[in-house]
Write a protein that holds these residues in place. Sequence first.
Motif, PDB file in Angstrom:
ATOM      1  N   TYR A 162      30.990  37.638  38.000  1.00 27.80           N
ATOM      2  CA  TYR A 162      32.258  38.195  37.380  1.00 27.80           C
ATOM      3  C   TYR A 162      33.360  37.003  37.262  1.00 27.80           C
ATOM      4  CZ  TYR A 162      30.433  42.800  37.897  1.00 27.80           C
ATOM      5  OH  TYR A 162      29.459  43.965  37.944  1.00 27.80           O
ATOM      6  N   PRO A 163      34.025  36.875  36.406  1.00 28.97           N
ATOM      7  CA  PRO A 163      35.170  35.808  36.340  1.00 28.97           C
ATOM      8  C   PRO A 163      36.072  35.941  37.498  1.00 28.97           C
ATOM      9  CG  PRO A 163      34.994  37.318  34.200  1.00 28.97           C
ATOM     10  CD  PRO A 163      34.149  38.069  35.029  1.00 28.97           C
ATOM     11  N   VAL A 164      36.658  34.806  37.922  1.00 31.04           N
ATOM     12  CA  VAL A 164      37.557  34.738  38.828  1.00 31.04           C
ATOM     13  C   VAL A 164      39.004  35.598  38.435  1.00 31.04           C
ATOM     14  CG1 VAL A 164      39.000  32.906  40.246  1.00 31.04           C
ATOM     15  CG2 VAL A 164      36.794  32.620  39.760  1.00 31.04           C
ATOM     16  N   ALA A 165      39.391  35.336  37.277  1.00 37.15           N
ATOM     17  CA  ALA A 165      40.723  36.113  36.843  1.00 37.15           C
ATOM     18  C   ALA A 165      40.129  37.572  36.318  1.00 37.15           C
ATOM     19  CB  ALA A 165      41.247  35.333  35.670  1.00 37.15           C
ATOM     20  N   LEU A 166      40.674  38.484  36.850  1.00 39.48           N
ATOM     21  CA  LEU A 166      40.407  39.734  36.602  1.00 39.48           C
ATOM     22  C   LEU A 166      40.930  40.349  35.218  1.00 39.48           C
ATOM     23  CD1 LEU A 166      39.871  41.291  40.043  1.00 39.48           C
ATOM     24  CD2 LEU A 166      38.032  40.297  38.631  1.00 39.48           C
ATOM     25  N   GLY A 167      41.926  39.612  34.787  1.00 39.15           N
ATOM     26  CA  GLY A 167      42.505  40.162  33.364  1.00 39.15           C
ATOM     27  C   GLY A 167      43.580  40.998  33.693  1.00 39.15           C
TER      28      GLY A 167
ATOM     29  N   ALA B 253      32.547  26.035  37.633  1.00 40.08           N
ATOM     30  CA  ALA B 253      33.168  25.281  36.651  1.00 40.08           C
ATOM     31  C   ALA B 253      33.317  26.132  35.380  1.00 40.08           C
ATOM     32  CB  ALA B 253      32.269  24.106  36.311  1.00 40.08           C
ATOM     33  N   GLY B 254      32.701  27.038  35.440  1.00 36.60           N
ATOM     34  CA  GLY B 254      32.702  28.134  33.943  1.00 36.60           C
ATOM     35  C   GLY B 254      33.677  29.181  34.493  1.00 36.60           C
ATOM     36  N   GLY B 255      34.573  29.180  35.363  1.00 37.59           N
ATOM     37  CA  GLY B 255      35.461  30.383  35.709  1.00 37.59           C
ATOM     38  C   GLY B 255      34.980  31.450  36.299  1.00 37.59           C
ATOM     39  N   LEU B 256      33.631  31.516  36.951  1.00 34.26           N
ATOM     40  CA  LEU B 256      32.994  32.397  37.550  1.00 34.26           C
ATOM     41  C   LEU B 256      33.195  32.494  38.911  1.00 34.26           C
ATOM     42  CD1 LEU B 256      29.947  32.603  35.285  1.00 34.26           C
ATOM     43  CD2 LEU B 256      32.009  34.055  34.952  1.00 34.26           C
ATOM     44  N   ASP B 257      33.156  33.747  39.722  1.00 31.96           N
ATOM     45  CA  ASP B 257      33.226  33.967  41.230  1.00 31.96           C
ATOM     46  C   ASP B 257      31.974  33.908  41.728  1.00 31.96           C
ATOM     47  OD1 ASP B 257      33.757  34.339  43.491  1.00 31.96           O
ATOM     48  OD2 ASP B 257      34.572  36.268  43.234  1.00 31.96           O
ATOM     49  N   PRO B 258      31.228  32.643  42.407  1.00 33.80           N
ATOM     50  CA  PRO B 258      29.786  32.877  43.041  1.00 33.80           C
ATOM     51  C   PRO B 258      29.615  34.016  43.987  1.00 33.80           C
ATOM     52  CG  PRO B 258      30.937  30.618  42.950  1.00 33.80           C
ATOM     53  CD  PRO B 258      31.980  31.548  42.573  1.00 33.80           C
TER      54      PRO B 258
ATOM     55  N   VAL C 120      37.208  43.226  33.220  1.00 37.57           N
ATOM     56  CA  VAL C 120      36.452  42.215  32.622  1.00 37.57           C
ATOM     57  C   VAL C 120      34.935  42.129  32.711  1.00 37.57           C
ATOM     58  CG1 VAL C 120      36.574  39.601  32.512  1.00 37.57           C
ATOM     59  CG2 VAL C 120      38.520  41.035  33.168  1.00 37.57           C
ATOM     60  N   LEU C 121      34.139  42.077  31.562  1.00 32.43           N
ATOM     61  CA  LEU C 121      32.790  42.322  31.775  1.00 32.43           C
ATOM     62  C   LEU C 121      32.225  41.053  32.521  1.00 32.43           C
ATOM     63  CD1 LEU C 121      32.117  43.545  28.208  1.00 32.43           C
ATOM     64  CD2 LEU C 121      32.168  44.837  30.223  1.00 32.43           C
ATOM     65  N   PRO C 122      31.090  41.127  33.179  1.00 32.52           N
ATOM     66  CA  PRO C 122      30.742  39.895  33.847  1.00 32.52           C
ATOM     67  C   PRO C 122      29.679  39.258  32.749  1.00 32.52           C
ATOM     68  CG  PRO C 122      29.166  42.065  34.346  1.00 32.52           C
ATOM     69  CD  PRO C 122      30.384  42.510  33.373  1.00 32.52           C
ATOM     70  N   GLU C 123      29.485  38.003  33.338  1.00 31.96           N
ATOM     71  CA  GLU C 123      28.425  37.062  32.588  1.00 31.96           C
ATOM     72  C   GLU C 123      27.002  37.862  33.016  1.00 31.96           C
ATOM     73  OE1 GLU C 123      28.613  34.624  30.506  1.00 31.96           O
ATOM     74  OE2 GLU C 123      30.592  35.001  30.064  1.00 31.96           O
ATOM     75  N   ARG C 124      25.942  37.609  32.097  1.00 36.15           N
ATOM     76  CA  ARG C 124      24.668  38.272  32.463  1.00 36.15           C
ATOM     77  C   ARG C 124      23.682  36.844  32.097  1.00 36.15           C
ATOM     78  NH1 ARG C 124      24.099  44.077  30.447  1.00 36.15           N
ATOM     79  NH2 ARG C 124      26.495  44.828  30.508  1.00 36.15           N
ATOM     80  N   PHE C 125      22.863  36.691  33.352  1.00 37.37           N
ATOM     81  CA  PHE C 125      21.783  35.755  33.279  1.00 37.37           C
ATOM     82  C   PHE C 125      20.402  36.350  33.416  1.00 37.37           C
ATOM     83  CE2 PHE C 125      25.658  33.922  34.901  1.00 37.37           C
ATOM     84  CZ  PHE C 125      25.636  32.796  34.066  1.00 37.37           C
ATOM     85  N   PRO C 126      19.809  36.993  32.281  1.00 36.95           N
ATOM     86  CA  PRO C 126      18.380  37.601  32.453  1.00 36.95           C
ATOM     87  C   PRO C 126      17.282  36.845  32.677  1.00 36.95           C
ATOM     88  CG  PRO C 126      19.054  37.327  29.967  1.00 36.95           C
ATOM     89  CD  PRO C 126      20.284  37.014  30.951  1.00 36.95           C
TER      90      PRO C 126
END
Length: 286
Positions: free
Chosen positions: A87-92, A31-36, A97-103
């Motif tokens: 990482y996002p599904v769309a590579l720009g 839903a957030g446009g990220l690639d699982p 494209v920087l990945p989302e981080r979940f610490p």
Amino acid sequence: MSAVVADGTAPELVCGRRFMQVGLRRAHLEAGGLDPSSTHLADTRCTPRQENQDMLWFVVWDGWQSCGTKITTNSTHAIYSNTIFVYPVALGNGNVVLPERFPFSCVYLLDAEAIRPDLSVEGAVVGVGPGPRAGMSLYRNDNYTDPYSAGVVTLPLGSPLFVGVSAPEAASDRLAVILENCYSTPSAKPDHYPRFSLIQNRCPSNRRLVKVEEGGPSLPGRFTVLVNLFSGHYDPIFLHCSLSVCDPTQAACSQSCRSRLSRSVALDDPLTIGPISWKKVTESTP
């Protein structure tokens, strides 16, 4: 074990005694446009170990330093931290494209009297794990490589007994095990009397009978005791020890004798091992 579960795309975290488990919901990522399928920990080789009910789960087992896990310690806590990268599904259009981080972080108390930490470690989702659970073993040799089997240990009077105490769940190359107080009783109950002191305030009670080895990172607490009739009778004895788990970079983290009791005892109850029995010497009749 303890867990902190957050809403949305924040990780769901479980801090176990011998592992860390962290997961993200596939539906929230998509839903957030990220690639699982792109998820990994700090070490890119550490990808999800299992998928269950729309959850992508990472598991970091013993040797928590694996998968790029960072360890920080102070006098009261050990903190194990890592990050999930997605990482996002769309590579720009060919651009990086920087990945989302979940610490996330798991906090383990080293001090039984410590206050639960504020759950805000670098903005991460944080869980508090159980305190270290220790074990005690009896050895035949002074290099602590030949343990006695479980059950009664029978020895001649005056022979050396090598005792090793460790806290494997908290073990790493950053932590040390310190012997605080050890004593013997004729019972498996630590509060039984009479008791004979072997180590008090980290110091041998009788240097002729007890030698305490200096501990260190990844080493158990170790001491040698010459077995005697501590109670004056041929009763079997049990050994009881309390210990600390601490950061060896701290000045107070040492097996040096102390003038007063340490407040960093990591266990509520002493460890107990035994019974230890005797080979009685009998005189031959003429």
